[in-house]
Design an enzyme around this catalytic site. Structure first.
Site: not given
Ligand SMILES: NC(=O)C1=CN([C@@H]2O[C@H](COP(=O)(O)OP(=O)(O)OC[C@H]3O[C@@H](n4cnc5c(N)ncnc54)[C@H](O)[C@@H]3O)[C@@H](O)[C@H]2O)C=CC1
Ligand SMILES: O=C(O)C(=O)C[C@H](O)C(=O)CO
Length: 260
Positions: A164, A149
């Site tokens: 985080y 991230s």
């Molecule tokens: N959405 C955003 O703005 C950003 C997301 N990220 C990173 O991207 C990745 C995915 O995030 P999103 O798609 O936003 O999240 P999301 O919550 O929509 O999807 C997460 C996925 O991981 C699964 N999951 C969560 N905890 C779990 C566990 N303990 N065991 C097994 N599966 C689990 C969920 O079922 C889901 O399929 C994360 O690592 C997050 O930190 C990084 C930067 C920005």
């Molecule tokens: O979950 C994350 O990672 C984000 O949503 C993006 C950035 O880290 C953020 O929160 C910037 O302020």
């Protein structure tokens, strides 16, 4: 070989954590569209099966594993079982990541800190060790893609509790160091740093903190949050032969948020 052929992933297998929804789902779909079979790990059977069905729509095989990758012992078992049953995998995406716990650092309980580190960092370590480690024996090497991230590079504004940020910065450092170790065997290890994407956790956060979300979006030079499908082409590139000379890189995809 043509550029398009270098991006094809036919005959390869992807293991992805958290592939049922959000950014992970879009990366899994893109990689399947490029030709790979997929094993998805997550906690929610219904959404996992939906993504698996969509992958099968591309004519690829898809298997689901239900489990909690944030529990180190479970994560280790899931990886070993998946490797034995479906492996070896040429592509690993460490995508699972838990969000911020919005409590000031001076009040953040140790247990909550540890939960986030286990989910974001220890899961990445264990999957890389087991699924990525097996790639060292493959003649063609492999690809490890860690979903970090921009929070591993900068502080998120208006947010407390820095587990985080700490976990994501450690994912980036782990990526670089493992990339150096595994480059001779042709296993590349790269990190993706998304900025703001309106997936479910951010939608939930936005509901309770509309002004924080508005100021976040206003600070993105591109003027809006990213679309999860923007991650797909980047994941295909990093999974493919096209990226064979890229390793240890940290690829920012944030609409320019970290430029200011
Ligand atoms: N959405 C955003 O703005 C950003 C997301 N990220 C990173 O991207 C990745 C995915 O995030 P999103 O798609 O936003 O999240 P999301 O919550 O929509 O999807 C997460 C996925 O991981 C699964 N999951 C969560 N905890 C779990 C566990 N303990 N065991 C097994 N599966 C689990 C969920 O079922 C889901 O399929 C994360 O690592 C997050 O930190 C990084 C930067 C920005
Ligand atoms: O979950 C994350 O990672 C984000 O949503 C993006 C950035 O880290 C953020 O929160 C910037 O302020």
């Amino acid at each position: 070989m043509s550029i398009w052929d270098r991006l094809r992933l036919d005959g390869r297998k992807l293991f992805i954590t958290g592939g049922s929804r959000g950014l992970g789902r879009e990366m899994a779909l893109a990689i399947a569209e490029a030709g790979a079979d997929v094993v998805l790990v997550g906690r929610d059977a219904e959404s996992l099966e939906q993504t698996a069905e969509d992958i099968r729509g591309f004519g690829r095989n898809a298997h689901t594993i239900i489990g909690d990758i944030g529990q180190p012992a479970q994560a280790e078992q899931i990886c070993r079982d998946a490797l034995a049953e479906y492996g070896p995998f040429e592509i690993l995406i460490n995508n699972v990541g838990g969000r911020r716990i919005n409590v000031p650092t001076e009040e953040l309980p140790l247990d909550d800190w540890q939960t986030i580190l286990d989910l974001n960092l220890t899961s990445t370590f264990l999957c890389t060790k087991i699924i990525g480690g097996a790639m060292l024996q493959l003649p063609g090497g492999g690809r490890v893609i860690n979903n970090a991230s921009i929070s591993g590079m900068i502080a998120s504004r208006n947010i407390g509790g820095r587990s985080y940020e700490a976990s994501k910065a450690a994912v980036i450092a782990f990526t670089r160091a493992t990339a150096a170790d595994w480059a001779p065997q042709g296993v590349t290890v790269n990190a993706i740093c998304p900025g703001g994407f309106m997936t479910e956790p951010n939608q939930r956060w936005a509901k309770d903190n509309p002004s924080v979300i508005e100021s976040f979006e206003a600070a993105i030079p591109a003027g809006k949050f990213g679309e999860p499908e923007d991650l797909g082409p980047l994941a295909v590139y990093l999974a493919s032969d096209a990226s064979r000379y890229m390793t240890g890189a940290t690829l920012v995809i944030d609409g320019g948020y970290t430029l200011w």
